[in-house]
Design a protein around this motif. Structure first.
Motif, PDB file in Angstrom:
ATOM      1  N   LEU A 236       0.832  -1.205   0.000  1.00  0.00           N
ATOM      2  CA  LEU A 236       0.000   0.000   0.000  1.00  0.00           C
ATOM      3  C   LEU A 236       0.871   1.261   0.000  1.00  0.00           C
ATOM      4  O   LEU A 236       0.703   2.179   0.807  1.00  0.00           O
ATOM      5  CB  LEU A 236      -0.942  -0.016   1.206  1.00  0.00           C
ATOM      6  N   THR A 237       1.823   1.273  -0.921  1.00  0.00           N
ATOM      7  CA  THR A 237       2.671   2.438  -1.170  1.00  0.00           C
ATOM      8  C   THR A 237       2.774   2.600  -2.679  1.00  0.00           C
ATOM      9  O   THR A 237       2.206   1.811  -3.441  1.00  0.00           O
ATOM     10  CB  THR A 237       4.091   2.256  -0.580  1.00  0.00           C
ATOM     11  N   ASN A 238       3.531   3.599  -3.098  1.00  0.00           N
ATOM     12  CA  ASN A 238       3.691   3.783  -4.550  1.00  0.00           C
ATOM     13  C   ASN A 238       4.767   2.884  -5.137  1.00  0.00           C
ATOM     14  O   ASN A 238       5.049   2.945  -6.331  1.00  0.00           O
ATOM     15  CB  ASN A 238       4.013   5.249  -4.868  1.00  0.00           C
ATOM     16  N   LYS A 239       5.371   2.008  -4.314  1.00  0.00           N
ATOM     17  CA  LYS A 239       6.513   1.206  -4.757  1.00  0.00           C
ATOM     18  C   LYS A 239       6.154   0.209  -5.861  1.00  0.00           C
ATOM     19  O   LYS A 239       6.954  -0.071  -6.750  1.00  0.00           O
ATOM     20  CB  LYS A 239       7.100   0.454  -3.559  1.00  0.00           C
ATOM     21  N   TYR A 240       4.925  -0.339  -5.791  1.00  0.00           N
ATOM     22  CA  TYR A 240       4.562  -1.412  -6.711  1.00  0.00           C
ATOM     23  C   TYR A 240       3.496  -1.002  -7.729  1.00  0.00           C
ATOM     24  O   TYR A 240       2.870  -1.860  -8.349  1.00  0.00           O
ATOM     25  CB  TYR A 240       4.078  -2.626  -5.912  1.00  0.00           C
ATOM     26  N   LEU A 241       3.309   0.289  -7.917  1.00  0.00           N
ATOM     27  CA  LEU A 241       2.266   0.751  -8.838  1.00  0.00           C
ATOM     28  C   LEU A 241       2.510   0.288 -10.265  1.00  0.00           C
ATOM     29  O   LEU A 241       1.568   0.046 -11.024  1.00  0.00           O
ATOM     30  CB  LEU A 241       2.176   2.288  -8.796  1.00  0.00           C
ATOM     31  N   GLN A 242       3.775   0.161 -10.631  1.00  0.00           N
ATOM     32  CA  GLN A 242       4.113  -0.246 -11.993  1.00  0.00           C
ATOM     33  C   GLN A 242       4.678  -1.664 -12.053  1.00  0.00           C
ATOM     34  O   GLN A 242       5.330  -2.038 -13.023  1.00  0.00           O
ATOM     35  CB  GLN A 242       5.139   0.728 -12.588  1.00  0.00           C
ATOM     36  N   GLY A 243       4.479  -2.442 -10.993  1.00  0.00           N
ATOM     37  CA  GLY A 243       5.040  -3.785 -10.968  1.00  0.00           C
ATOM     38  C   GLY A 243       6.031  -3.930  -9.827  1.00  0.00           C
ATOM     39  O   GLY A 243       6.002  -3.172  -8.863  1.00  0.00           O
ATOM     40  N   ILE A 244       6.915  -4.920  -9.953  1.00  0.00           N
ATOM     41  CA  ILE A 244       7.845  -5.264  -8.874  1.00  0.00           C
ATOM     42  C   ILE A 244       9.256  -4.808  -9.231  1.00  0.00           C
ATOM     43  O   ILE A 244       9.911  -5.397 -10.088  1.00  0.00           O
ATOM     44  CB  ILE A 244       7.841  -6.775  -8.613  1.00  0.00           C
ATOM     45  N   PRO A 245       9.759  -3.749  -8.598  1.00  0.00           N
ATOM     46  CA  PRO A 245      11.136  -3.317  -8.856  1.00  0.00           C
ATOM     47  C   PRO A 245      12.132  -4.394  -8.443  1.00  0.00           C
ATOM     48  O   PRO A 245      11.919  -5.125  -7.472  1.00  0.00           O
ATOM     49  CB  PRO A 245      11.287  -2.071  -7.969  1.00  0.00           C
ATOM     50  N   VAL A 269      -4.235  -3.449  -9.769  1.00  0.00           N
ATOM     51  CA  VAL A 269      -5.356  -2.616 -10.220  1.00  0.00           C
ATOM     52  C   VAL A 269      -5.978  -1.914  -9.013  1.00  0.00           C
ATOM     53  O   VAL A 269      -6.267  -0.708  -9.047  1.00  0.00           O
ATOM     54  CB  VAL A 269      -6.405  -3.464 -10.968  1.00  0.00           C
ATOM     55  N   ILE A 270      -6.185  -2.676  -7.929  1.00  0.00           N
ATOM     56  CA  ILE A 270      -6.754  -2.102  -6.710  1.00  0.00           C
ATOM     57  C   ILE A 270      -5.835  -1.025  -6.139  1.00  0.00           C
ATOM     58  O   ILE A 270      -6.288   0.069  -5.758  1.00  0.00           O
ATOM     59  CB  ILE A 270      -6.990  -3.212  -5.667  1.00  0.00           C
ATOM     60  N   VAL A 271      -4.540  -1.318  -6.085  1.00  0.00           N
ATOM     61  CA  VAL A 271      -3.572  -0.365  -5.531  1.00  0.00           C
ATOM     62  C   VAL A 271      -3.577   0.929  -6.329  1.00  0.00           C
ATOM     63  O   VAL A 271      -3.527   2.028  -5.757  1.00  0.00           O
ATOM     64  CB  VAL A 271      -2.167  -0.993  -5.493  1.00  0.00           C
ATOM     65  N   ASN A 272      -3.662   0.837  -7.643  1.00  0.00           N
ATOM     66  CA  ASN A 272      -3.674   2.043  -8.472  1.00  0.00           C
ATOM     67  C   ASN A 272      -4.945   2.857  -8.252  1.00  0.00           C
ATOM     68  O   ASN A 272      -4.895   4.091  -8.230  1.00  0.00           O
ATOM     69  CB  ASN A 272      -3.516   1.669  -9.949  1.00  0.00           C
ATOM     70  N   LYS A 273      -6.074   2.194  -8.078  1.00  0.00           N
ATOM     71  CA  LYS A 273      -7.321   2.918  -7.805  1.00  0.00           C
ATOM     72  C   LYS A 273      -7.254   3.619  -6.449  1.00  0.00           C
ATOM     73  O   LYS A 273      -7.703   4.763  -6.304  1.00  0.00           O
ATOM     74  CB  LYS A 273      -8.514   1.954  -7.858  1.00  0.00           C
ATOM     75  N   LEU A 274      -6.703   2.925  -5.461  1.00  0.00           N
ATOM     76  CA  LEU A 274      -6.543   3.539  -4.145  1.00  0.00           C
ATOM     77  C   LEU A 274      -5.584   4.719  -4.211  1.00  0.00           C
ATOM     78  O   LEU A 274      -5.788   5.751  -3.552  1.00  0.00           O
ATOM     79  CB  LEU A 274      -6.026   2.504  -3.143  1.00  0.00           C
ATOM     80  N   ASN A 275      -4.551   4.586  -5.017  1.00  0.00           N
ATOM     81  CA  ASN A 275      -3.587   5.681  -5.176  1.00  0.00           C
ATOM     82  C   ASN A 275      -4.248   6.915  -5.780  1.00  0.00           C
ATOM     83  O   ASN A 275      -3.960   8.046  -5.370  1.00  0.00           O
ATOM     84  CB  ASN A 275      -2.433   5.218  -6.058  1.00  0.00           C
ATOM     85  N   ASN A 276      -5.158   6.707  -6.733  1.00  0.00           N
ATOM     86  CA  ASN A 276      -5.867   7.840  -7.337  1.00  0.00           C
ATOM     87  C   ASN A 276      -6.743   8.554  -6.311  1.00  0.00           C
ATOM     88  O   ASN A 276      -6.832   9.789  -6.302  1.00  0.00           O
ATOM     89  CB  ASN A 276      -6.717   7.353  -8.517  1.00  0.00           C
TER      90      ASN A 276
END
Length: 338
Positions: A236-245, A269-276
């Motif tokens: 639940l951070t911005n670390k994985y918004l684009q996948g797994i670094p 998908v859920i994480v990105n919606k929560l981020n928005n």
């Protein structure tokens, strides 16, 4: 352990209590900061002592008075308590009465039949070891870390009661107990004359198990709570918004609490919606996730971890917006359930 340490005396920030909100822990006289600092990671024998020291200073300078330990935090087991003990001796002894320090026992600690579980022998011996490592005369609260089905609950609670009566702890707590077990523990301790102060469960947007009965028990019995893993081990951070670094914890095979199998396309998908939604609130996803845990009226304080001081400062900003309107709660629930 990296040995270099500066000799400059530590003087706490005189305005440390200005902005931190404190909340009464259940029906007790104790008030805890809305954020507490956990030493589960980054205080081990292979971690930088000076970095750990900076983390403690940053937290206390901003009103975080509660520091959470356990006997087997490290690595190696006991290392986090030893590190904290060095920092306490070097910097924090003049402020001891301003601090609320906890430790726990319940998981594997040393070989043989007496180094794990919930027996009186294990808990008392472990508490004594923890006090020695930290250099403390007493813990403000001592927890049983997990339910042990092989030990009578009465024995475990009698051991916690003994911690208080013998001066090893001021208060007692439990962690990872389910609702029915919690209610039993509360009743046993009440009869012994040592009330249960606090419960420490895992709680975040992806793991809401406490809402199925435990929060009702805590509220009805007047028990406080300190919730851990509010960021779901970084999910639940911005670390994985684009996948797994490649350099992330989830990419390391030895991390068992969060790995590639946990980070599914559906969760992203859920994480990105929560981020928005967090952006609309003027928060980072991590800040909104912390604020969300504190929105639950059964939660006294949120336990955060950090590997650098900037993460503590970022978490503190979550306290600037703890209010959720009904439409936001509804939107979060819809995102998590779809």
């Amino acid at each position: 352990m990296i040995q270099n340490e500066t000799n400059s005396p530590y003087i706490a920030n005189p305005t440390r209590y200005t902005n931190m909100p404190y909340q009464r822990c259940g029906n007790s006289g104790v008030k805890l900061p809305k954020l507490s600092l956990g030493l589960w990671q980054n205080f081990g024998s292979s971690d930088s002592y000076e970095n750990g020291r900076e983390l403690i200073h940053t937290a206390f300078d901003h009103g975080i008075t509660h520091f959470d330990l356990a006997n087997n935090y490290g690595p190696t087991y006991g290392a986090a308590e030893s590190t904290f003990g060095r920092i306490l001796k070097q910097d924090l002894l003049p402020y001891r009465d301003e601090l609320f320090i906890s430790s726990k026992a319940g998981y594997d600690m040393w070989p043989g039949p007496y180094g794990d579980g919930g027996s009186r022998k294990y808990l008392v011996a472990s508490c004594d070891q923890s006090l020695k490592r930290t250099g403390l005369d007493y813990f403000d609260v001592f927890y049983h870390h997990r339910m042990d089905s092989e030990t009578p609950l009465e024995e475990t609670m009698q051991a916690l009661d003994y911690m208080v009566r013998s001066g090893r702890a001021l208060y007692v707590g439990i962690s990872n107990y389910r609702p029915a077990e919690t209610k039993q523990a509360v009743q046993i301790l009440k009869e012994l004359g040592t009330p249960l102060l606090i419960h420490q469960p895992r709680y975040n947007m992806f793991d809401r198990w406490i809402e199925a009965g435990l929060t009702d028990v805590l509220n009805s019995e007047g028990i406080g709570s300190i919730v851990f893993s509010p960021l779901a081990q970084g999910l639940l951070t911005n670390k994985y918004l684009q996948g797994i670094p490649q350099d992330s914890r989830a990419a390391r095979s030895e991390i068992i609490h969060l790995n590639k199998e946990h980070i599914t396309p559906e969760k992203l998908v859920i994480v990105n919606k929560l981020n928005n939604l967090a952006k609309k609130r003027g928060q980072s996803l991590a800040q909104m996730a912390i604020a969300w845990t504190l929105h639950n009226d059964a939660v006294t304080t949120c336990l955060i971890g950090a590997s650098k001081k900037e993460q503590i400062l970022d978490s503190l900003q979550a306290l600037e917006n703890l209010t959720f309107v009904n439409s936001e709660i509804l939107q979060i629930n819809n995102i998590l359930n779809n």
